[in-house]
Scaffold this active site. Structure first.
Site, PDB file in Angstrom:
ATOM      1  N   SER A   1       4.982   7.585  11.353  1.00  0.00           N
ATOM      2  CA  SER A   1       3.928   6.384  11.080  1.00  0.00           C
ATOM      3  C   SER A   1       3.236   7.189  10.545  1.00  0.00           C
ATOM      4  O   SER A   1       3.124   8.960  10.536  1.00  0.00           O
ATOM      5  CB  SER A   1       3.719   5.547  12.237  1.00  0.00           C
ATOM      6  OG  SER A   1       2.759   6.639  12.958  1.00  0.00           O
ATOM      7  N   CYS A   2       2.189   6.960   9.724  1.00  0.00           N
ATOM      8  CA  CYS A   2       0.855   7.793   9.351  1.00  0.00           C
ATOM      9  C   CYS A   2       0.225   8.685  10.642  1.00  0.00           C
ATOM     10  O   CYS A   2       0.456  10.129  10.936  1.00  0.00           O
ATOM     11  CB  CYS A   2      -0.149   6.876   8.267  1.00  0.00           C
ATOM     12  SG  CYS A   2      -0.769   5.940   9.749  1.00  0.00           S
TER      13      CYS A   2
ATOM     14  N   ASN B   1      -4.647   7.967   5.810  1.00  0.00           N
ATOM     15  CA  ASN B   1      -2.951   7.731   6.561  1.00  0.00           C
ATOM     16  C   ASN B   1      -2.355   6.583   5.119  1.00  0.00           C
ATOM     17  O   ASN B   1      -1.411   6.393   5.053  1.00  0.00           O
ATOM     18  CB  ASN B   1      -3.635   6.572   6.981  1.00  0.00           C
ATOM     19  CG  ASN B   1      -5.265   5.454   6.755  1.00  0.00           C
ATOM     20  OD1 ASN B   1      -5.790   5.644   7.359  1.00  0.00           O
ATOM     21  ND2 ASN B   1      -4.703   4.831   6.089  1.00  0.00           N
TER      22      ASN B   1
ATOM     23  N   ARG C   1       0.911  -0.972   0.094  1.00  0.00           N
ATOM     24  CA  ARG C   1       0.305   0.219   0.319  1.00  0.00           C
ATOM     25  C   ARG C   1       0.935   1.429  -0.210  1.00  0.00           C
ATOM     26  O   ARG C   1       0.643   2.150  -0.537  1.00  0.00           O
ATOM     27  CB  ARG C   1      -1.291   0.051   0.948  1.00  0.00           C
ATOM     28  CG  ARG C   1      -1.727  -0.980   1.548  1.00  0.00           C
ATOM     29  CD  ARG C   1      -2.974  -0.752  -0.252  1.00  0.00           C
ATOM     30  NE  ARG C   1      -4.060   0.126  -0.274  1.00  0.00           N
ATOM     31  CZ  ARG C   1      -4.229   0.583  -1.389  1.00  0.00           C
ATOM     32  NH1 ARG C   1      -4.174  -0.224  -2.677  1.00  0.00           N
ATOM     33  NH2 ARG C   1      -4.826   2.113  -1.621  1.00  0.00           N
ATOM     34  N   ILE C   2       1.616   1.433   0.660  1.00  0.00           N
ATOM     35  CA  ILE C   2       2.508   2.506   0.719  1.00  0.00           C
ATOM     36  C   ILE C   2       3.579   2.756  -0.375  1.00  0.00           C
ATOM     37  O   ILE C   2       4.284   3.912  -0.728  1.00  0.00           O
ATOM     38  CB  ILE C   2       3.691   2.725   2.265  1.00  0.00           C
ATOM     39  CG1 ILE C   2       2.275   2.622   3.218  1.00  0.00           C
ATOM     40  CG2 ILE C   2       4.656   3.995   2.349  1.00  0.00           C
ATOM     41  CD1 ILE C   2       1.492   3.802   3.515  1.00  0.00           C
TER      42      ILE C   2
ATOM     43  N   ARG D   1      -7.727  -9.753  16.441  1.00  0.00           N
ATOM     44  CA  ARG D   1      -7.742  -9.525  14.969  1.00  0.00           C
ATOM     45  C   ARG D   1      -8.077 -11.056  14.559  1.00  0.00           C
ATOM     46  O   ARG D   1      -7.856 -11.329  13.547  1.00  0.00           O
ATOM     47  CB  ARG D   1      -6.800  -8.987  14.707  1.00  0.00           C
ATOM     48  CG  ARG D   1      -6.507  -7.630  14.662  1.00  0.00           C
ATOM     49  CD  ARG D   1      -5.040  -6.983  13.848  1.00  0.00           C
ATOM     50  NE  ARG D   1      -3.926  -6.945  15.785  1.00  0.00           N
ATOM     51  CZ  ARG D   1      -2.626  -6.678  15.266  1.00  0.00           C
ATOM     52  NH1 ARG D   1      -2.702  -5.961  14.022  1.00  0.00           N
ATOM     53  NH2 ARG D   1      -2.167  -6.065  16.369  1.00  0.00           N
TER      54      ARG D   1
ATOM     55  N   THR E   1      -1.977   0.215  20.556  1.00  0.00           N
ATOM     56  CA  THR E   1      -0.914   1.016  19.144  1.00  0.00           C
ATOM     57  C   THR E   1       0.618   1.798  20.303  1.00  0.00           C
ATOM     58  O   THR E   1       0.361   1.643  21.949  1.00  0.00           O
ATOM     59  CB  THR E   1      -1.544   2.594  19.196  1.00  0.00           C
ATOM     60  OG1 THR E   1      -0.603   3.601  18.747  1.00  0.00           O
ATOM     61  CG2 THR E   1      -2.477   2.824  20.251  1.00  0.00           C
TER      62      THR E   1
ATOM     63  N   ARG F   1      -9.897   0.400  14.815  1.00  0.00           N
ATOM     64  CA  ARG F   1      -9.953  -0.096  13.337  1.00  0.00           C
ATOM     65  C   ARG F   1     -11.189  -0.074  13.520  1.00  0.00           C
ATOM     66  O   ARG F   1     -12.398  -0.728  13.688  1.00  0.00           O
ATOM     67  CB  ARG F   1      -9.227  -1.916  13.020  1.00  0.00           C
ATOM     68  CG  ARG F   1      -7.630  -1.759  13.364  1.00  0.00           C
ATOM     69  CD  ARG F   1      -7.039  -1.072  12.350  1.00  0.00           C
ATOM     70  NE  ARG F   1      -5.223  -0.947  12.485  1.00  0.00           N
ATOM     71  CZ  ARG F   1      -4.797  -2.145  12.404  1.00  0.00           C
ATOM     72  NH1 ARG F   1      -4.902  -2.973  12.014  1.00  0.00           N
ATOM     73  NH2 ARG F   1      -3.239  -2.519  12.991  1.00  0.00           N
TER      74      ARG F   1
END
Length: 339
Positions: A158-159, A322, A11-12, A204, A217, A240
């Protein structure tokens, strides 16, 4: 011209390359190679067609000599594709790579960075928080002026640190912050499950599209790294939510000065026009998360949601894309490292 290689085309990594083509930096940065273990066909397809950011504006093809090539306008920009799992064996020396943008999300230690250096790269920028032994951690717009020529292995944070730290700095500079708490409301990520399935984090294991899911986090540690004076002064939690992109951050701080809502908002407006121009934006429009998709700013403060209690407790809502905002900061930091 800064010769850049991208390690990791997820993604990044893909967002960084797309952002380069939508920026005014193509005369300053050339991407000469991408290292990714996936197949070139899938890489080209995912770069051309993106569910979040739409179709890439130019045709993307791949061939044998240059397994990935992008064709903008009438000229052909070719980017070598590599499939090397061992960082120390990457051909950075023969490709004359000045800077590796490591966007894997896997590597982040000084020793990981040294492997890129051993392979021939001059410098490395991680797209995620790194170890405390790195040469520097940069939140562009806040501390990029601390970069030194000898800083070879650097993290771009980080974002979420890129989103919230510029806002914290603006408020602290104006009024003085004593302490704070943050709730990150983050879109789903690819470390979550589509349907219930096994994961080391029991939360998750649950389907990402069906629940709001609390996750761990270390955002408060990222704040302390940039602002040591805030050691043990900030705490953070993160959840999330079932959206594919854009993050909201609920920032609450206690400040040393008696203020009103307008004082806080005007401070952000002033910063967005001056010291944090192109980094922080400000809005009072009745917007929702999707309206910030593909926004290049690190942070967008929604002034309509600013609240002040008893003159000293301030609550703010801060948005960011993000992916896209962070990808643009990767390019900014890359250029700052080349000076």
């Amino acid at each position: 011209m800064l010769r850049v290689a991208i390690n990791g085309f997820g993604r990044i990594g893909r967002s960084v390359l797309r952002a380069l083509y939508e920026s005014d930096k193509r005369d300053k940065i050339e991407v000469v190679a991408v290292n990714e273990l996936s197949q070139p066909e899938a890489m080209a397809h995912l770069f051309q067609y993106d569910s979040t950011h739409g179709r890439f504006q130019h045709k993307v093809t791949h061939d044998q000599e240059y397994p990935y090539s992008d064709v903008p306008d009438s000229s052909q920009d070719k980017v070598r594709i590599l499939h090397q799992a061992d960082l120390s064996l990457l051909p950075w020396q023969s490709l004359e790579v000045d800077l590796v943008l490591d966007c894997t999300g896997v590597y982040g230690s000084k020793s990981d960075g040294e492997k890129h250096i051993t392979a021939g790269a001059k410098k490395v920028l991680f797209s995620h928080p790194g170890g405390s032994d790195l040469d520097n951690t940069i939140i562009y717009g806040v501390n990029h002026d601390t970069l030194l020529p000898e800083h070879r292995i650097v993290s771009n944070g980080s974002c979420t640190t890129n989103c919230i730290i510029p806002v914290i700095k603006a408020i602290d500079d104006a009024f003085g912050i004593d302490s704070g708490t943050i709730t990150t409301i983050h879109s789903s990520m690819n470390d979550q499950q589509v349907i219930d399935a096994y994961h080391s984090d029991l939360r998750r294991t649950r389907a990402a599209s069906q629940s709001i899911i609390p996750v761990d986090t270390k955002l408060h540690k990222g704040i302390e790294r940039i602002f040591p004076k805030f050691s043990n002064k900030f705490e953070a939690i993160s959840v999330r939510v079932p959206t594919v992109n854009v993050t909201a951050m609920d920032l609450s701080v206690t400040i040393n000065t008696n203020v009103k809502v307008n004082d806080i908002n005007q401070t952000i407006v002033n910063a967005s026009r001056c010291t944090l121009h192109n980094i922080v934006d400000y809005t009072e429009a009745p917007l929702v998360s999707i309206d910030f998709n593909h926004d290049p700013h690190s942070a967008i403060v929604d002034g309509s949601q600013t609240r002040v209690s008893n003159g000293h407790l301030v609550k703010m809502l801060v948005w960011c894309d993000n992916e896209w905002g962070f990808a643009n900061r990767m390019l900014d930091t890359a250029l700052a490292m080349s000076k």
